[in-house]
Design a protein around this motif. Structure first.
Motif, PDB file in Angstrom:
ATOM      1  N   ALA A 171       0.336  -1.592  -0.231  1.00  0.00           N
ATOM      2  CA  ALA A 171      -0.331   0.046  -0.124  1.00  0.00           C
ATOM      3  C   ALA A 171       1.161   0.922   0.095  1.00  0.00           C
ATOM      4  O   ALA A 171       0.241   2.169  -1.137  1.00  0.00           O
ATOM      5  N   ILE A 172       2.026   1.217   1.028  1.00  0.00           N
ATOM      6  CA  ILE A 172       2.851   2.493   0.779  1.00  0.00           C
ATOM      7  C   ILE A 172       3.931   2.693  -0.496  1.00  0.00           C
ATOM      8  O   ILE A 172       3.828   3.510  -1.033  1.00  0.00           O
ATOM      9  N   LEU A 173       3.943   1.344  -1.312  1.00  0.00           N
ATOM     10  CA  LEU A 173       4.558   1.379  -2.699  1.00  0.00           C
ATOM     11  C   LEU A 173       3.617   2.307  -3.292  1.00  0.00           C
ATOM     12  O   LEU A 173       3.937   2.861  -4.372  1.00  0.00           O
ATOM     13  N   LEU A 174       2.590   1.693  -3.780  1.00  0.00           N
ATOM     14  CA  LEU A 174       1.996   2.019  -4.491  1.00  0.00           C
ATOM     15  C   LEU A 174       1.451   3.696  -4.210  1.00  0.00           C
ATOM     16  O   LEU A 174       1.605   4.433  -5.638  1.00  0.00           O
ATOM     17  N   THR A 175       1.351   3.774  -2.972  1.00  0.00           N
ATOM     18  CA  THR A 175       0.843   5.349  -3.383  1.00  0.00           C
ATOM     19  C   THR A 175       1.956   6.535  -3.645  1.00  0.00           C
ATOM     20  O   THR A 175       1.946   7.677  -3.850  1.00  0.00           O
ATOM     21  N   ASN A 176       3.281   5.489  -3.008  1.00  0.00           N
ATOM     22  CA  ASN A 176       3.969   6.691  -3.377  1.00  0.00           C
ATOM     23  C   ASN A 176       4.719   6.602  -4.946  1.00  0.00           C
ATOM     24  O   ASN A 176       5.060   7.432  -5.734  1.00  0.00           O
ATOM     25  N   ALA A 177       4.473   5.412  -5.510  1.00  0.00           N
ATOM     26  CA  ALA A 177       4.741   5.131  -6.860  1.00  0.00           C
ATOM     27  C   ALA A 177       3.912   5.989  -7.708  1.00  0.00           C
ATOM     28  O   ALA A 177       4.164   6.346  -8.907  1.00  0.00           O
ATOM     29  N   MET A 178       2.918   6.181  -7.303  1.00  0.00           N
ATOM     30  CA  MET A 178       1.686   6.889  -7.765  1.00  0.00           C
ATOM     31  C   MET A 178       1.683   8.373  -7.762  1.00  0.00           C
ATOM     32  O   MET A 178       1.520   9.283  -8.971  1.00  0.00           O
ATOM     33  N   ALA A 179       2.502   9.029  -6.654  1.00  0.00           N
ATOM     34  CA  ALA A 179       2.594  10.507  -6.232  1.00  0.00           C
ATOM     35  C   ALA A 179       3.556  10.797  -7.494  1.00  0.00           C
ATOM     36  O   ALA A 179       3.790  11.593  -7.624  1.00  0.00           O
ATOM     37  N   SER A 180       4.757   9.412  -7.599  1.00  0.00           N
ATOM     38  CA  SER A 180       5.706   9.943  -8.345  1.00  0.00           C
ATOM     39  C   SER A 180       5.278  10.335  -9.482  1.00  0.00           C
ATOM     40  O   SER A 180       6.659  10.852 -10.159  1.00  0.00           O
ATOM     41  N   ILE A 181       4.544   9.810  -9.565  1.00  0.00           N
ATOM     42  CA  ILE A 181       4.118  10.084 -11.429  1.00  0.00           C
ATOM     43  C   ILE A 181       3.307  11.124 -12.013  1.00  0.00           C
ATOM     44  O   ILE A 181       2.484  11.287 -13.242  1.00  0.00           O
ATOM     45  N   GLY A 182       2.774  11.756 -10.589  1.00  0.00           N
ATOM     46  CA  GLY A 182       1.518  12.724 -10.423  1.00  0.00           C
ATOM     47  C   GLY A 182       0.595  12.936 -10.610  1.00  0.00           C
ATOM     48  O   GLY A 182      -0.632  12.785 -11.243  1.00  0.00           O
ATOM     49  N   TYR A 183      -0.020  10.789 -10.273  1.00  0.00           N
ATOM     50  CA  TYR A 183      -1.820  11.296 -10.344  1.00  0.00           C
ATOM     51  C   TYR A 183      -1.630  10.348  -8.680  1.00  0.00           C
ATOM     52  O   TYR A 183      -1.546  10.730  -8.164  1.00  0.00           O
ATOM     53  N   LYS A 184      -3.168  11.033  -8.621  1.00  0.00           N
ATOM     54  CA  LYS A 184      -3.766  10.883  -7.763  1.00  0.00           C
ATOM     55  C   LYS A 184      -5.431  10.635  -7.890  1.00  0.00           C
ATOM     56  O   LYS A 184      -5.791  10.547  -9.167  1.00  0.00           O
ATOM     57  N   PRO A 185      -5.307   9.496  -7.466  1.00  0.00           N
ATOM     58  CA  PRO A 185      -6.867   8.860  -7.950  1.00  0.00           C
ATOM     59  C   PRO A 185      -7.851   9.690  -7.897  1.00  0.00           C
ATOM     60  O   PRO A 185      -7.843   9.992  -6.946  1.00  0.00           O
ATOM     61  N   LYS A 186      -9.158   9.269  -8.118  1.00  0.00           N
ATOM     62  CA  LYS A 186      -9.924  10.360  -8.442  1.00  0.00           C
ATOM     63  C   LYS A 186     -10.836  10.056  -6.928  1.00  0.00           C
ATOM     64  O   LYS A 186     -11.478  10.482  -6.402  1.00  0.00           O
ATOM     65  N   ASN A 187     -11.152   8.449  -7.292  1.00  0.00           N
ATOM     66  CA  ASN A 187     -11.712   7.972  -5.706  1.00  0.00           C
ATOM     67  C   ASN A 187     -10.910   6.327  -5.704  1.00  0.00           C
ATOM     68  O   ASN A 187     -10.414   6.167  -5.753  1.00  0.00           O
ATOM     69  N   LEU A 188     -10.500   6.685  -4.155  1.00  0.00           N
ATOM     70  CA  LEU A 188     -10.420   5.849  -3.788  1.00  0.00           C
ATOM     71  C   LEU A 188     -10.974   4.307  -2.715  1.00  0.00           C
ATOM     72  O   LEU A 188     -11.304   5.170  -1.272  1.00  0.00           O
ATOM     73  N   VAL A 189     -11.307   3.214  -2.621  1.00  0.00           N
ATOM     74  CA  VAL A 189     -12.290   2.454  -2.077  1.00  0.00           C
ATOM     75  C   VAL A 189     -11.637   1.281  -1.487  1.00  0.00           C
ATOM     76  O   VAL A 189     -11.398   0.437  -2.700  1.00  0.00           O
ATOM     77  N   THR A 190     -10.460   1.371  -0.831  1.00  0.00           N
ATOM     78  CA  THR A 190      -9.832   0.447  -0.289  1.00  0.00           C
ATOM     79  C   THR A 190     -10.541  -0.961   0.595  1.00  0.00           C
ATOM     80  O   THR A 190     -12.003  -0.858   1.398  1.00  0.00           O
ATOM     81  N   GLN A 191      -9.887  -2.458   0.966  1.00  0.00           N
ATOM     82  CA  GLN A 191     -10.303  -3.166   1.268  1.00  0.00           C
ATOM     83  C   GLN A 191      -8.914  -3.565   2.459  1.00  0.00           C
ATOM     84  O   GLN A 191      -8.981  -4.077   2.380  1.00  0.00           O
ATOM     85  N   ALA A 192      -8.753  -1.619   3.188  1.00  0.00           N
ATOM     86  CA  ALA A 192      -8.844  -2.183   4.934  1.00  0.00           C
ATOM     87  C   ALA A 192      -6.927  -2.383   4.863  1.00  0.00           C
ATOM     88  O   ALA A 192      -6.206  -1.792   3.742  1.00  0.00           O
ATOM     89  N   ALA A 193      -7.416  -4.095   5.661  1.00  0.00           N
ATOM     90  CA  ALA A 193      -5.692  -4.358   4.985  1.00  0.00           C
ATOM     91  C   ALA A 193      -4.302  -3.158   5.593  1.00  0.00           C
ATOM     92  O   ALA A 193      -5.033  -2.702   6.531  1.00  0.00           O
ATOM     93  N   GLY A 194      -3.766  -3.168   4.162  1.00  0.00           N
ATOM     94  CA  GLY A 194      -2.428  -2.306   4.618  1.00  0.00           C
ATOM     95  C   GLY A 194      -2.598  -0.784   4.836  1.00  0.00           C
ATOM     96  O   GLY A 194      -1.656  -0.589   5.304  1.00  0.00           O
ATOM     97  N   TYR A 195      -4.188  -0.208   4.114  1.00  0.00           N
ATOM     98  CA  TYR A 195      -4.023   0.937   3.603  1.00  0.00           C
ATOM     99  C   TYR A 195      -4.650   1.148   5.197  1.00  0.00           C
ATOM    100  O   TYR A 195      -5.101   2.204   5.303  1.00  0.00           O
TER     101      TYR A 195
END
Length: 415
Positions: free
Chosen positions: A251-275
């Motif tokens: 979860a940390i890795l994906l969040t940083n990877a998306m931020a590094s390419i300037g992408y913000k999801p319109k909406n994020l609905v997660t299965q809890a767990a790591g998030y």
């Protein structure tokens, strides 16, 4: 040969029952095994789970005024006020380590039941070991639907599984569409263990049934060293709602990877767990503002369950943070198990199993927003109604179902 194996199995069960009873008689205590990741990438889950278990033990072993089963007694009244003691085991996120630790807890520590284990893949091996020894396994928080569909007699799960959680997510999206919010597509992103694959299968099915386009469907290797390529795939697809099923490090890795390419999801609905875990929120929480997660509990439920606020305060004094979806389920599983052992008036696993089968606890006698705790023929509590919570300004608030919500959802989270 089969008859000889059966006789050996019966003899082994009799010997184990004798060990459980002898341990109770000698020390006046009931010994329960608890298995979680205490080291490794999910160690914080294990630390927080231990705080939840220890909070439950404080209530079980010390008389209080809380309106929870057994809370008014100091110990288990059905066993002469015997105290409950737990033996912790570290599975390190490894299913085979979980299997060996479960066997050690049963054969060497003489535990009469086992509680665990966060990772669904570990719960699969631990519960199979418990079944072999005819010792009840109470699955507190592993959410793979397939766990309760293997015909096991000693498997019980108090909380919802991912089909129930995913249905709540899609019910929410349907409701938001009904309010005029444009939601046409979803992105499915999942790790390759039983947790992720089961979760994605449900989400794929629901998306097709309810008319949502699947903009991307990405499977990745759990604990990957990089998710940069996957982040680019998600950005290219740009779904209206991203549905990730990931543990903490991913979860940390994906969040940083998306931020590094300037992408913000319109909406994020997660299965809890790591998030929802502390390391994630501490390291990338600023990038997850507006995230929605499925849950069984939120700290703002204190007004709706008489004991929820008091239990949350007890947990927070130990852990330095509020109960969350995962730790509330661990706490509840321990309380339900203690209530069953109390009714069984025995530490023999077969009698504890019979008591678990007969469990019927009203929802208001728990800290959860459930109607009740009652297991079906598969060992699943089908009354574990999920809620959705949204992360804003450093805290979670309940946003769905609307009739129990304490806040209005911010949607989209990133306009």
């Amino acid at each position: 040969m089969k008859r000889r194996q059966a006789l050996i199995g019966i003899a082994g069960t009799v010997a184990l029952n004798g060990a459980f009873t002898q341990a109770l008689a000698q020390k006046g205590e009931v010994v329960i095994g608890v298995i979680y990741p205490l080291t490794g990438s999910s160690a914080q889950v294990g630390v927080d789970s231990k705080h939840a278990i220890d909070t439950a033990l404080e209530i079980i072993n010390t008389a209080s005024t809380l309106d929870l089963p057994g809370a008014r007694n100091a110990g288990l009244a059905g066993l002469g006020n015997a105290k409950v003691r737990v033996v912790y085991a570290d599975h390190q996120g490894d299913p085979q380590k979980g299997r060996s630790e479960a066997e050690r807890l049963i054969t060497q520590e003489n535990v009469c039941t086992i509680v665990g284990a966060f990772h669904s893949a570990v719960s699969a091996t631990v519960s199979a070991t418990c079944e072999r020894y005819e010792v009840p396994y109470l699955c507190a928080d592993s959410s793979s639907p397939s766990l309760s569909r293997r015909g096991l007699k000693y498997f019980f799960r108090t909380s919802a599984h991912d089909e129930m959680f995913s249905e709540a997510m899609f019910d929410f999206m349907d409701a938001m569409k009904g309010k005029g919010k444009p939601i046409g597509s979803v992105g499915i992103f999942y790790e390759d263990t039983i947790f992720g694959t089961d979760s994605s299968a449900v989400q794929r099915k629901l998306a097709n049934e309810r008319g949502y386009k699947i903009a991307c469907d990405i499977k990745y290797r759990a604990n990957s060293p990089s998710l940069s390529a996957e982040a680019q795939q998600i950005k290219t697809a740009n779904p209206d709602v991203l549905l990730p099923s990931s543990y903490t490090s991913d979860a940390i890795l994906l969040t940083n990877a998306m931020a590094s390419i300037g992408y913000k999801p319109k909406n994020l609905v997660t299965q809890a767990a790591g998030y929802i875990e502390k390391p994630t929120l501490e390291s990338v929480g600023d990038k997850l503002q507006g995230m929605i997660s499925r849950a069984s509990f939120s700290a703002d439920m204190g007004d709706k369950r008489p004991s929820a606020k008091a239990v949350n305060d007890m947990f927070k004094a130990r852990a330095g943070r509020d109960l969350n979806d995962q730790t509330s389920r661990v706490f509840t599983a321990m309380m339900v198990l203690a209530e069953a052992i109390d009714r069984a008036k025995s530490v023999e696993p077969k009698k504890i199993r019979e008591a678990l089968v007969a469990t019927d606890i009203p929802g208001e006698k728990t800290i959860m927003p459930w109607k009740r705790v009652k297991f079906d023929a598969t060992g699943q509590n089908t009354f574990a109604s999920p809620v959705l919570i949204q992360f804003k300004a450093g805290k979670f608030s309940t946003v769905f179902p609307f009739e129990v919500a304490t806040a209005t959802p911010v949607w989209p989270m990133n306009p």
